[in-house]
Design a protein around this motif. Sequence first.
Motif, PDB file in Angstrom:
ATOM      1  N   PHE A 113       0.825  -1.209   0.000  1.00 44.54           N
ATOM      2  CA  PHE A 113       0.000   0.000   0.000  1.00 44.54           C
ATOM      3  C   PHE A 113       0.864   1.267   0.000  1.00 44.54           C
ATOM      4  O   PHE A 113       0.479   2.293  -0.568  1.00 44.54           O
ATOM      5  CB  PHE A 113      -0.935   0.008   1.198  1.00 44.54           C
ATOM      6  CG  PHE A 113      -2.002  -1.059   1.151  1.00 44.54           C
ATOM      7  CD1 PHE A 113      -2.574  -1.438  -0.055  1.00 44.54           C
ATOM      8  CD2 PHE A 113      -2.440  -1.688   2.305  1.00 44.54           C
ATOM      9  CE1 PHE A 113      -3.551  -2.416  -0.115  1.00 44.54           C
ATOM     10  CE2 PHE A 113      -3.416  -2.667   2.259  1.00 44.54           C
ATOM     11  CZ  PHE A 113      -3.971  -3.035   1.049  1.00 44.54           C
ATOM     12  N   ALA A 114       1.999   1.197   0.643  1.00 40.44           N
ATOM     13  CA  ALA A 114       2.890   2.360   0.684  1.00 40.44           C
ATOM     14  C   ALA A 114       3.333   2.762  -0.724  1.00 40.44           C
ATOM     15  O   ALA A 114       3.582   3.938  -1.000  1.00 40.44           O
ATOM     16  CB  ALA A 114       4.112   2.065   1.555  1.00 40.44           C
ATOM     17  N   ARG A 115       3.397   1.821  -1.622  1.00 39.43           N
ATOM     18  CA  ARG A 115       3.788   2.105  -2.992  1.00 39.43           C
ATOM     19  C   ARG A 115       2.797   3.049  -3.679  1.00 39.43           C
ATOM     20  O   ARG A 115       3.137   3.777  -4.605  1.00 39.43           O
ATOM     21  CB  ARG A 115       3.884   0.783  -3.761  1.00 39.43           C
ATOM     22  CG  ARG A 115       4.418   0.923  -5.184  1.00 39.43           C
ATOM     23  CD  ARG A 115       3.320   0.641  -6.178  1.00 39.43           C
ATOM     24  NE  ARG A 115       3.837   0.664  -7.536  1.00 39.43           N
ATOM     25  CZ  ARG A 115       3.827   1.738  -8.313  1.00 39.43           C
ATOM     26  NH1 ARG A 115       3.394   2.880  -7.844  1.00 39.43           N
ATOM     27  NH2 ARG A 115       4.274   1.672  -9.545  1.00 39.43           N
ATOM     28  N   TYR A 116       1.553   3.089  -3.200  1.00 37.57           N
ATOM     29  CA  TYR A 116       0.514   3.939  -3.786  1.00 37.57           C
ATOM     30  C   TYR A 116       0.219   5.167  -2.927  1.00 37.57           C
ATOM     31  O   TYR A 116      -0.777   5.849  -3.137  1.00 37.57           O
ATOM     32  CB  TYR A 116      -0.764   3.128  -3.995  1.00 37.57           C
ATOM     33  CG  TYR A 116      -0.562   1.991  -4.966  1.00 37.57           C
ATOM     34  CD1 TYR A 116      -0.699   2.184  -6.328  1.00 37.57           C
ATOM     35  CD2 TYR A 116      -0.176   0.733  -4.510  1.00 37.57           C
ATOM     36  CE1 TYR A 116      -0.472   1.146  -7.230  1.00 37.57           C
ATOM     37  CE2 TYR A 116       0.051  -0.306  -5.395  1.00 37.57           C
ATOM     38  CZ  TYR A 116      -0.102  -0.095  -6.752  1.00 37.57           C
ATOM     39  OH  TYR A 116       0.139  -1.126  -7.636  1.00 37.57           O
ATOM     40  N   GLY A 117       1.085   5.441  -1.969  1.00 36.37           N
ATOM     41  CA  GLY A 117       0.908   6.614  -1.138  1.00 36.37           C
ATOM     42  C   GLY A 117      -0.210   6.476  -0.124  1.00 36.37           C
ATOM     43  O   GLY A 117      -0.851   7.469   0.244  1.00 36.37           O
ATOM     44  N   MET A 118      -0.437   5.270   0.362  1.00 36.19           N
ATOM     45  CA  MET A 118      -1.479   5.032   1.360  1.00 36.19           C
ATOM     46  C   MET A 118      -0.872   5.017   2.753  1.00 36.19           C
ATOM     47  O   MET A 118       0.245   4.524   2.956  1.00 36.19           O
ATOM     48  CB  MET A 118      -2.216   3.727   1.086  1.00 36.19           C
ATOM     49  CG  MET A 118      -2.936   3.696  -0.233  1.00 36.19           C
ATOM     50  SD  MET A 118      -3.792   2.135  -0.549  1.00 36.19           S
ATOM     51  CE  MET A 118      -5.240   2.300   0.512  1.00 36.19           C
ATOM     52  N   GLU A 119      -1.614   5.520   3.700  1.00 36.15           N
ATOM     53  CA  GLU A 119      -1.162   5.594   5.085  1.00 36.15           C
ATOM     54  C   GLU A 119      -2.161   4.867   5.978  1.00 36.15           C
ATOM     55  O   GLU A 119      -3.376   5.045   5.836  1.00 36.15           O
ATOM     56  CB  GLU A 119      -1.051   7.055   5.522  1.00 36.15           C
ATOM     57  CG  GLU A 119      -0.578   7.260   6.935  1.00 36.15           C
ATOM     58  CD  GLU A 119      -0.473   8.736   7.270  1.00 36.15           C
ATOM     59  OE1 GLU A 119      -1.445   9.275   7.857  1.00 36.15           O
ATOM     60  OE2 GLU A 119       0.562   9.357   6.941  1.00 36.15           O
ATOM     61  N   GLU A 120      -1.646   4.056   6.878  1.00 38.84           N
ATOM     62  CA  GLU A 120      -2.526   3.293   7.759  1.00 38.84           C
ATOM     63  C   GLU A 120      -3.135   4.191   8.828  1.00 38.84           C
ATOM     64  O   GLU A 120      -2.482   5.078   9.357  1.00 38.84           O
ATOM     65  CB  GLU A 120      -1.744   2.152   8.413  1.00 38.84           C
ATOM     66  CG  GLU A 120      -2.623   1.137   9.114  1.00 38.84           C
ATOM     67  CD  GLU A 120      -1.877  -0.129   9.501  1.00 38.84           C
ATOM     68  OE1 GLU A 120      -2.521  -1.053  10.010  1.00 38.84           O
ATOM     69  OE2 GLU A 120      -0.639  -0.173   9.294  1.00 38.84           O
ATOM     70  N   MET A 121      -4.404   3.938   9.137  1.00 41.02           N
ATOM     71  CA  MET A 121      -5.137   4.738  10.106  1.00 41.02           C
ATOM     72  C   MET A 121      -5.406   3.923  11.366  1.00 41.02           C
ATOM     73  O   MET A 121      -5.495   2.695  11.328  1.00 41.02           O
ATOM     74  CB  MET A 121      -6.475   5.199   9.501  1.00 41.02           C
ATOM     75  CG  MET A 121      -6.322   5.957   8.191  1.00 41.02           C
ATOM     76  SD  MET A 121      -7.894   6.133   7.291  1.00 41.02           S
ATOM     77  CE  MET A 121      -8.792   7.208   8.415  1.00 41.02           C
ATOM     78  N   GLU A 122      -5.559   4.625  12.476  1.00 40.75           N
ATOM     79  CA  GLU A 122      -5.857   3.972  13.747  1.00 40.75           C
ATOM     80  C   GLU A 122      -7.298   3.482  13.772  1.00 40.75           C
ATOM     81  O   GLU A 122      -8.211   4.152  13.289  1.00 40.75           O
ATOM     82  CB  GLU A 122      -5.658   4.954  14.910  1.00 40.75           C
ATOM     83  CG  GLU A 122      -4.213   5.360  15.147  1.00 40.75           C
ATOM     84  CD  GLU A 122      -3.461   4.375  16.029  1.00 40.75           C
ATOM     85  OE1 GLU A 122      -4.053   3.327  16.391  1.00 40.75           O
ATOM     86  OE2 GLU A 122      -2.292   4.642  16.331  1.00 40.75           O
ATOM     87  N   LEU A 123      -7.500   2.305  14.334  1.00 41.91           N
ATOM     88  CA  LEU A 123      -8.843   1.854  14.670  1.00 41.91           C
ATOM     89  C   LEU A 123      -9.232   2.504  15.995  1.00 41.91           C
ATOM     90  O   LEU A 123      -8.456   2.501  16.947  1.00 41.91           O
ATOM     91  CB  LEU A 123      -8.884   0.334  14.799  1.00 41.91           C
ATOM     92  CG  LEU A 123      -9.000  -0.480  13.502  1.00 41.91           C
ATOM     93  CD1 LEU A 123      -8.604  -1.921  13.763  1.00 41.91           C
ATOM     94  CD2 LEU A 123     -10.416  -0.410  12.956  1.00 41.91           C
ATOM     95  N   SER A 124     -10.423   3.040  16.063  1.00 39.96           N
ATOM     96  CA  SER A 124     -10.857   3.716  17.280  1.00 39.96           C
ATOM     97  C   SER A 124     -11.160   2.702  18.382  1.00 39.96           C
ATOM     98  O   SER A 124     -11.331   1.503  18.128  1.00 39.96           O
ATOM     99  CB  SER A 124     -12.108   4.546  17.000  1.00 39.96           C
ATOM    100  OG  SER A 124     -13.218   3.694  16.752  1.00 39.96           O
TER     101      SER A 124
END
Length: 589
Positions: A531-542
Amino acid sequence: MANTMSSFGEFNFGGVQDKLGSTVEIMEVESIGGKQVYEAENWGGFGSLCSDYGIYGNGFSDFTKYQQQDQQLQQQPQLISDYGVFDDMQFQFGALSPPLQACLEEIAKLESIPTLVPHVEPPKKELKRDFFSVAGLDLLNNYGSGFKRLNGERIVEPNPYPAYTEVKSSKLSTEEIMRVAGARFIRTASQVSPSDIPSMLSHPFELSFAGLSNEESRDVELVEFLLASAEKVGYQQYERASKLLDLCERLCSDRGNPVERVVFYFCEALQDKIDRETGRTIQKKQSFDIDKAMMNTNETSLACHNKIPFCQIAQFAGIQAVVEKVVEAKKVHVIDLEIRSGVQWTVLMQALASRDFPLELLKISAVGTSKETIQNTGKWLESFAKTMNLPFSFKMVLVPDMLDLKEDMFELDSEETVAVYTQFVLRSMVPQPDRLDSLMKVIKNIHPSVTVVTEVEANHNSPVFVTRFIEALFFYSAFFDCAETCIEQNDPIRKSLESNYFGNGIKNIVATEGEERKIRNVKIDVWRAFFARYGMEEMELSSSSLYQAELVAKNFPCGNSCTITMDGKTLIAGWKGTPLQSLSLWKFV
């Protein structure tokens, strides 16, 4: 508002149904000897993966760091599979993954052992057993050196005495039986000749484990014979492997206890591999398409959804995340890749209907290949939306091939808040990197507020047979144990699940190679790099999402055996500590 808790804690999927009715093999294609090999050069961001995973194929020659660590790799490119594959344990140790024994060594964390290249027959003049490289030693470290149950009531501890391991109280799970058998197999195999079949068969009975019941002892011995057979297959000693398989098949059954059933299906897979590699049978493609079956609503999939917790855990936690991202939106657009029954969206409808201000429109775009299935799902969701008095729009996006998917098919509105939902979809495209790349570019162009990804948490994508065998053995052992607990013994659903889904999955992972091997699951760390290859950033689960996951687990009779942990920002759902599924959230930056 970000952590707004939706009011679907007690929602029952089954009740709604009664009322209304997937390292990635990637890279630039290069023709070599008439076959396609995928390399890393054209995958930009994948270059950064080398330090963690490495990429099999001709492209591995670019990774000088590992060439310096292990000159042997440079000398053996012909042993690498034609499929360029992420094997997330291979290159960090700078050596090829070995046959079975090194993998099993990790269970007991025994002493280091010399290196042996996989699939190379030991010289006939040498009768002593050669051991294997440290590359395999890390593989089963993930499973731990001891066996600690959820409540700490059962412990199997390593013992300094090679023929004795102490077992305390309670019954071992299926996976724990596999661990004990692995530890015993290592100790046995270290003392006998690899060509001495009679000794291999008799020696395990000489080792004792205090506290094992008679049934557990038989199960451990049965698994030892399976491991010995797999080791022979790894050495391409097919005649010896067949003799061990004959013994296993006399002792196991697809109607026995969970261990016997696991061994039964792995025996079938090993025999199929032997037949394929010795030319005894014509290689045929898998008749049962697991991915296709998972995409369709059928009796087995619905029963599993209602009786086994994992899917609902990921769905409730994932929908909670969507609710939080669209909590203030007047128009909500959900894009569901490969929609199934769509039952999870009834949960979203309930949450949106309970908001303090009205919703102008909820639109669901359902991607798929079966017009009839999508139509039925759409009609059902429209009926449910009416019961909630929600303005609702359902759109079919029919694509025979993911390469044909374009963002303009979704009729996007600038006033919409868009969420993308993908459940076991990406895994099916791991063998098709061009389709996976095309899909990711479409999602990037849509730029959703959140992308929810649920995937299998397992490494079934190694080009090395023994690595796949070990990973699959522990993964499916947990699932068989789960099926034993969650589904009644005489329920025909359990037989269908184990035979069609588990059995065919095991056979595809263990017995097939190349394009025929469709099941190529990879773990979350591999998806992160992808995913990093496409400029995606992981988000926190609330905390609300995590609470939903825990609440769902508790609502199942077998929920106390279901484990929910975090790998960084990713939720991992497992069975008695064995990871099985991951849920992660992503945004484009």
